[in-house]
Design a protein around this motif. Structure first.
Motif, PDB file in Angstrom:
ATOM      1  N   ALA A   8       0.825  -1.213   0.000  1.00 12.52           N
ATOM      2  CA  ALA A   8       0.000   0.000   0.000  1.00 12.52           C
ATOM      3  C   ALA A   8       0.856   1.258   0.000  1.00 12.52           C
ATOM      4  CB  ALA A   8      -0.937  -0.004   1.202  1.00 12.52           C
ATOM      5  N   VAL A   9       2.067   1.164   0.544  1.00 11.82           N
ATOM      6  CA  VAL A   9       2.954   2.322   0.569  1.00 11.82           C
ATOM      7  C   VAL A   9       3.327   2.757  -0.849  1.00 11.82           C
ATOM      8  CG1 VAL A   9       5.226   3.142   1.328  1.00 11.82           C
ATOM      9  CG2 VAL A   9       3.858   1.692   2.831  1.00 11.82           C
ATOM     10  N   HIS A  10       3.338   1.796  -1.779  1.00 16.93           N
ATOM     11  CA  HIS A  10       3.761   2.092  -3.151  1.00 16.93           C
ATOM     12  C   HIS A  10       2.607   2.522  -4.056  1.00 16.93           C
ATOM     13  CE1 HIS A  10       7.802   0.513  -2.423  1.00 16.93           C
ATOM     14  NE2 HIS A  10       7.234  -0.512  -1.803  1.00 16.93           N
ATOM     15  N   VAL A  11       1.370   2.515  -3.541  1.00 21.99           N
ATOM     16  CA  VAL A  11       0.213   2.847  -4.380  1.00 21.99           C
ATOM     17  C   VAL A  11       0.320   4.239  -5.005  1.00 21.99           C
ATOM     18  CG1 VAL A  11      -2.276   3.289  -4.347  1.00 21.99           C
ATOM     19  CG2 VAL A  11      -1.361   1.231  -3.270  1.00 21.99           C
ATOM     20  N   PRO A  12       0.715   5.292  -4.262  1.00 24.19           N
ATOM     21  CA  PRO A  12       0.821   6.617  -4.909  1.00 24.19           C
ATOM     22  C   PRO A  12       1.758   6.625  -6.115  1.00 24.19           C
ATOM     23  CG  PRO A  12       0.879   6.840  -2.525  1.00 24.19           C
ATOM     24  CD  PRO A  12       0.977   5.377  -2.810  1.00 24.19           C
ATOM     25  N   ASP A  13       2.916   5.958  -5.990  1.00 26.29           N
ATOM     26  CA  ASP A  13       3.849   5.903  -7.117  1.00 26.29           C
ATOM     27  C   ASP A  13       3.261   5.112  -8.282  1.00 26.29           C
ATOM     28  OD1 ASP A  13       5.755   7.379  -5.767  1.00 26.29           O
ATOM     29  OD2 ASP A  13       6.698   5.596  -4.889  1.00 26.29           O
ATOM     30  N   LEU A  15       0.092   4.842  -9.042  1.00 32.33           N
ATOM     31  CA  LEU A  15      -0.925   5.667  -9.691  1.00 32.33           C
ATOM     32  C   LEU A  15      -0.287   6.619 -10.695  1.00 32.33           C
ATOM     33  CD1 LEU A  15      -3.277   6.571  -6.694  1.00 32.33           C
ATOM     34  CD2 LEU A  15      -3.785   5.047  -8.600  1.00 32.33           C
ATOM     35  N   ILE A  16       0.852   7.175 -10.328  1.00 26.79           N
ATOM     36  CA  ILE A  16       1.551   8.088 -11.238  1.00 26.79           C
ATOM     37  C   ILE A  16       2.123   7.330 -12.430  1.00 26.79           C
ATOM     38  CG2 ILE A  16       3.527   9.645 -11.441  1.00 26.79           C
ATOM     39  CD1 ILE A  16       3.081  10.438  -8.530  1.00 26.79           C
ATOM     40  N   ASP A  17       2.634   6.115 -12.185  1.00 25.96           N
ATOM     41  CA  ASP A  17       3.264   5.336 -13.256  1.00 25.96           C
ATOM     42  C   ASP A  17       2.245   4.719 -14.209  1.00 25.96           C
ATOM     43  OD1 ASP A  17       5.760   5.896 -12.271  1.00 25.96           O
ATOM     44  OD2 ASP A  17       5.932   4.036 -11.123  1.00 25.96           O
ATOM     45  N   TYR A  18       1.125   4.213 -13.663  1.00 26.05           N
ATOM     46  CA  TYR A  18       0.211   3.403 -14.467  1.00 26.05           C
ATOM     47  C   TYR A  18      -1.199   3.969 -14.598  1.00 26.05           C
ATOM     48  CZ  TYR A  18       3.912   0.087 -13.339  1.00 26.05           C
ATOM     49  OH  TYR A  18       5.123  -0.517 -13.168  1.00 26.05           O
ATOM     50  N   GLY A  19      -1.505   5.068 -13.914  1.00 24.58           N
ATOM     51  CA  GLY A  19      -2.851   5.617 -13.993  1.00 24.58           C
ATOM     52  C   GLY A  19      -3.761   4.999 -12.942  1.00 24.58           C
ATOM     53  N   PRO A  20      -5.092   5.110 -13.123  1.00 21.47           N
ATOM     54  CA  PRO A  20      -6.046   4.591 -12.137  1.00 21.47           C
ATOM     55  C   PRO A  20      -5.829   3.108 -11.847  1.00 21.47           C
ATOM     56  CG  PRO A  20      -7.158   5.951 -13.756  1.00 21.47           C
ATOM     57  CD  PRO A  20      -5.756   5.783 -14.241  1.00 21.47           C
ATOM     58  N   VAL A  21      -6.166   2.701 -10.629  1.00 21.70           N
ATOM     59  CA  VAL A  21      -5.902   1.329 -10.183  1.00 21.70           C
ATOM     60  C   VAL A  21      -6.565   0.300 -11.082  1.00 21.70           C
ATOM     61  CG1 VAL A  21      -6.221  -0.288  -8.273  1.00 21.70           C
ATOM     62  CG2 VAL A  21      -5.586   2.070  -7.797  1.00 21.70           C
ATOM     63  N   PHE A 244      -3.174  15.562  -9.823  1.00 20.31           N
ATOM     64  CA  PHE A 244      -3.158  14.389 -10.694  1.00 20.31           C
ATOM     65  C   PHE A 244      -4.050  14.622 -11.920  1.00 20.31           C
ATOM     66  CE2 PHE A 244      -2.567  12.980  -6.304  1.00 20.31           C
ATOM     67  CZ  PHE A 244      -1.344  12.329  -6.403  1.00 20.31           C
ATOM     68  N   PRO A 245      -3.632  15.501 -12.833  1.00 20.59           N
ATOM     69  CA  PRO A 245      -4.460  15.767 -14.019  1.00 20.59           C
ATOM     70  C   PRO A 245      -4.620  14.542 -14.906  1.00 20.59           C
ATOM     71  CG  PRO A 245      -2.277  16.740 -14.260  1.00 20.59           C
ATOM     72  CD  PRO A 245      -2.383  16.274 -12.841  1.00 20.59           C
ATOM     73  N   GLU A 246      -3.683  13.578 -14.806  1.00 20.91           N
ATOM     74  CA  GLU A 246      -3.766  12.385 -15.650  1.00 20.91           C
ATOM     75  C   GLU A 246      -4.948  11.494 -15.287  1.00 20.91           C
ATOM     76  OE1 GLU A 246      -1.085  11.505 -12.154  1.00 20.91           O
ATOM     77  OE2 GLU A 246      -1.312  13.111 -13.632  1.00 20.91           O
ATOM     78  N   LEU A 247      -5.553  11.702 -14.115  1.00 17.73           N
ATOM     79  CA  LEU A 247      -6.698  10.889 -13.713  1.00 17.73           C
ATOM     80  C   LEU A 247      -8.004  11.380 -14.332  1.00 17.73           C
ATOM     81  CD1 LEU A 247      -5.937  10.260  -9.928  1.00 17.73           C
ATOM     82  CD2 LEU A 247      -5.408   8.824 -11.896  1.00 17.73           C
ATOM     83  N   GLY A 248      -7.966  12.514 -15.007  1.00 15.85           N
ATOM     84  CA  GLY A 248      -9.165  13.014 -15.676  1.00 15.85           C
ATOM     85  C   GLY A 248     -10.283  13.371 -14.721  1.00 15.85           C
ATOM     86  N   VAL A 249      -9.956  14.029 -13.610  1.00 14.71           N
ATOM     87  CA  VAL A 249     -10.965  14.395 -12.614  1.00 14.71           C
ATOM     88  C   VAL A 249     -11.662  15.686 -13.035  1.00 14.71           C
ATOM     89  CG1 VAL A 249     -11.359  15.012 -10.200  1.00 14.71           C
ATOM     90  CG2 VAL A 249      -9.677  13.254 -10.778  1.00 14.71           C
ATOM     91  N   ASP A 298     -10.742   5.140 -18.129  1.00 10.44           N
ATOM     92  CA  ASP A 298     -10.068   4.774 -19.362  1.00 10.44           C
ATOM     93  C   ASP A 298      -8.978   3.760 -19.067  1.00 10.44           C
ATOM     94  OD1 ASP A 298      -8.938   4.619 -21.826  1.00 10.44           O
ATOM     95  OD2 ASP A 298      -8.256   6.692 -21.918  1.00 10.44           O
ATOM     96  N   ARG A 299      -8.963   2.644 -19.797  1.00  9.37           N
ATOM     97  CA  ARG A 299      -7.958   1.605 -19.565  1.00  9.37           C
ATOM     98  C   ARG A 299      -6.560   2.062 -19.963  1.00  9.37           C
ATOM     99  NH1 ARG A 299     -10.363  -3.255 -18.473  1.00  9.37           N
ATOM    100  NH2 ARG A 299     -12.479  -3.578 -19.218  1.00  9.37           N
ATOM    101  N   VAL A 300      -6.447   3.042 -20.847  1.00  7.34           N
ATOM    102  CA  VAL A 300      -5.130   3.433 -21.350  1.00  7.34           C
ATOM    103  C   VAL A 300      -4.810   4.873 -20.994  1.00  7.34           C
ATOM    104  CG1 VAL A 300      -5.120   1.791 -23.247  1.00  7.34           C
ATOM    105  CG2 VAL A 300      -6.159   4.019 -23.590  1.00  7.34           C
ATOM    106  N   SER A 301      -5.366   5.362 -19.900  1.00  8.85           N
ATOM    107  CA  SER A 301      -5.110   6.751 -19.529  1.00  8.85           C
ATOM    108  C   SER A 301      -3.641   6.992 -19.222  1.00  8.85           C
ATOM    109  CB  SER A 301      -5.956   7.135 -18.311  1.00  8.85           C
ATOM    110  OG  SER A 301      -5.664   6.292 -17.219  1.00  8.85           O
ATOM    111  N   TYR A 302      -2.920   5.936 -18.811  1.00  2.00           N
ATOM    112  CA  TYR A 302      -1.506   6.115 -18.498  1.00  2.00           C
ATOM    113  C   TYR A 302      -0.696   6.469 -19.734  1.00  2.00           C
ATOM    114  CZ  TYR A 302      -1.127   1.341 -20.296  1.00  2.00           C
ATOM    115  OH  TYR A 302      -1.201   0.224 -21.075  1.00  2.00           O
ATOM    116  N   LEU A 303      -1.200   6.141 -20.937  1.00  2.00           N
ATOM    117  CA  LEU A 303      -0.491   6.512 -22.159  1.00  2.00           C
ATOM    118  C   LEU A 303      -0.466   8.023 -22.324  1.00  2.00           C
ATOM    119  CD1 LEU A 303      -1.819   3.833 -24.676  1.00  2.00           C
ATOM    120  CD2 LEU A 303       0.374   3.870 -23.483  1.00  2.00           C
ATOM    121  N   ARG A 304      -1.571   8.671 -21.948  1.00  2.68           N
ATOM    122  CA  ARG A 304      -1.607  10.126 -22.036  1.00  2.68           C
ATOM    123  C   ARG A 304      -0.603  10.734 -21.069  1.00  2.68           C
ATOM    124  NH1 ARG A 304      -7.223   9.227 -22.076  1.00  2.68           N
ATOM    125  NH2 ARG A 304      -7.429  10.029 -19.959  1.00  2.68           N
ATOM    126  N   LEU A 305      -0.437  10.073 -19.919  1.00  2.00           N
ATOM    127  CA  LEU A 305       0.537  10.555 -18.947  1.00  2.00           C
ATOM    128  C   LEU A 305       1.945  10.448 -19.511  1.00  2.00           C
ATOM    129  CD1 LEU A 305       1.271  11.528 -16.127  1.00  2.00           C
ATOM    130  CD2 LEU A 305       1.235   9.156 -15.356  1.00  2.00           C
TER     131      LEU A 305
END
Length: 312
Positions: A8-13, A15-21, A244-249, A298-305
């Motif tokens: 769980a400690v690594h979840v923030p990183d 999210l940044i690397d791969y997008g939504p869980v 986190f603009p990559e999450l599309g909030v 979006d399944r591929v939102s991390y690509l936009r990141l």
């Protein structure tokens, strides 16, 4: 510290690397592993069972490569045997979800038919259909009294209504068919130009218009678009999701929708193929008034990141 606590400690990183869980979680894989472990192996050991399953998989893949049809693969013997041997409802759902997720080559699939040739009694829906067909040039008319209207280009007053449709393996259900109060699987996002728009699907249907080619194969959605909020906490640096603009909030006025009669409102009817993805929605209660908040699924939102990083 337990392994799960450490992870769980690594979840923030992550999210940044791969997008939504939901882009990288393994719930379905773990459920399938449980089913496979519970299969009766008849004391086959030393990899014999695994070899048999791989041979069957290879045979079905060979058939698919020849026929170029995912429908044949969907009827694969392994899946049929698994489904036939499992009496547990949850296990059956796991197998069906896996088959749908892995064997579908098309973004869009028809769901179950709720009503065939249902009359379009809603005037706003009929007018929206005419506007949808006439986006480029006038080719469909509401009634025969209009100049240029004939029996061939008059709007057909019937449509096939569906309980749901599948987009990228995920079920989209209209709010009229949903058993939830939060419109969970009815929330979709699309784009009009550079503008991201979120709406609730009110109806899923196919309208067969004789003078419109391909209309019988096009799944249409009737959408109530959420009304964008002018007072947005996303502009405040203290708001956690602004980092986190990559999450599309995005945020919207609570329980408010665009007026379909307003000329600047978005189209009431769109094809399912135009939907970008589904969204999740929550409520911001520390604002006055309350606001809706949505995030892309979006399944591929991390690509936009990744692209954003490349342009920095």
């Amino acid at each position: 510290m337990k392994p799960n606590h450490h992870w769980a400690v690594h979840v923030p990183d992550q999210l940044i690397d791969y997008g939504p869980v939901h882009n990288f979680w393994a719930f379905l894989t773990e459920r399938l592993n449980k089913l496979l472990k519970n299969l009766n192996s008849n004391n086959w050991t030393g990899g014999e069972l695994e070899v048999s399953m791989m041979r069957e998989y290879h045979r079905n893949m060979a058939v698919q490569s020849v026929s170029n049809s995912t429908e044949l693969l969907a009827e694969a013997t392994v899946i049929k045997q698994l489904a036939g041997n499992e009496r547990n409802a949850e296990a059956m759902g796991t197998i069906q979800d896996a088959a749908q997720y892995t064997l579908s080559s098309s973004r869009i699939k028809f769901g179950t038919l709720a009503s065939r040739m249902k009359q379009l009694a809603d005037d706003s829906m009929r007018l929206a259909l005419v506007n949808y067909y006439n986006q480029e040039h006038t080719c469909v008319y509401l009634n025969l009294r209009e100049p240029g209207a004939t029996s061939e280009n008059i709007l057909m007053p019937y449509a096939d209504i569906y309980n749901y449709a599948l987009l990228d393996g995920r079920r989209i259900t209209s709010t009229h068919r949903s058993t939830r109060n939060n419109a969970g699987s009815s929330l979709i996002m699309t784009r009009f130009g550079d503008e991201a728009c979120v709406g609730e699907v009110r109806a899923i249907f196919v309208h067969r218009q004789p003078n419109i080619r391909g209309s019988s194969d096009t799944i249409l959605l009737m959408v109530a678009w959420l009304k964008e909020s002018d007072d947005t906490p996303l502009d405040f640096h203290s708001f956690v999701w602004s980092k986190f603009p990559e999450l599309g909030v995005n945020n919207w006025e609570y329980q408010e929708y665009e007026d379909p009669g307003n000329p600047v409102s978005h189209p009431l009817i769109i094809p399912l193929s135009r939907v970008h993805c589904q969204v999740s929605r929550g409520v911001i209660k520390h604002t006055d008034p309350w606001q809706w908040i949505t995030t892309s699924m979006d399944r591929v939102s991390y690509l936009r990141l990744d692209l954003a990083w490349c342009t920095d």
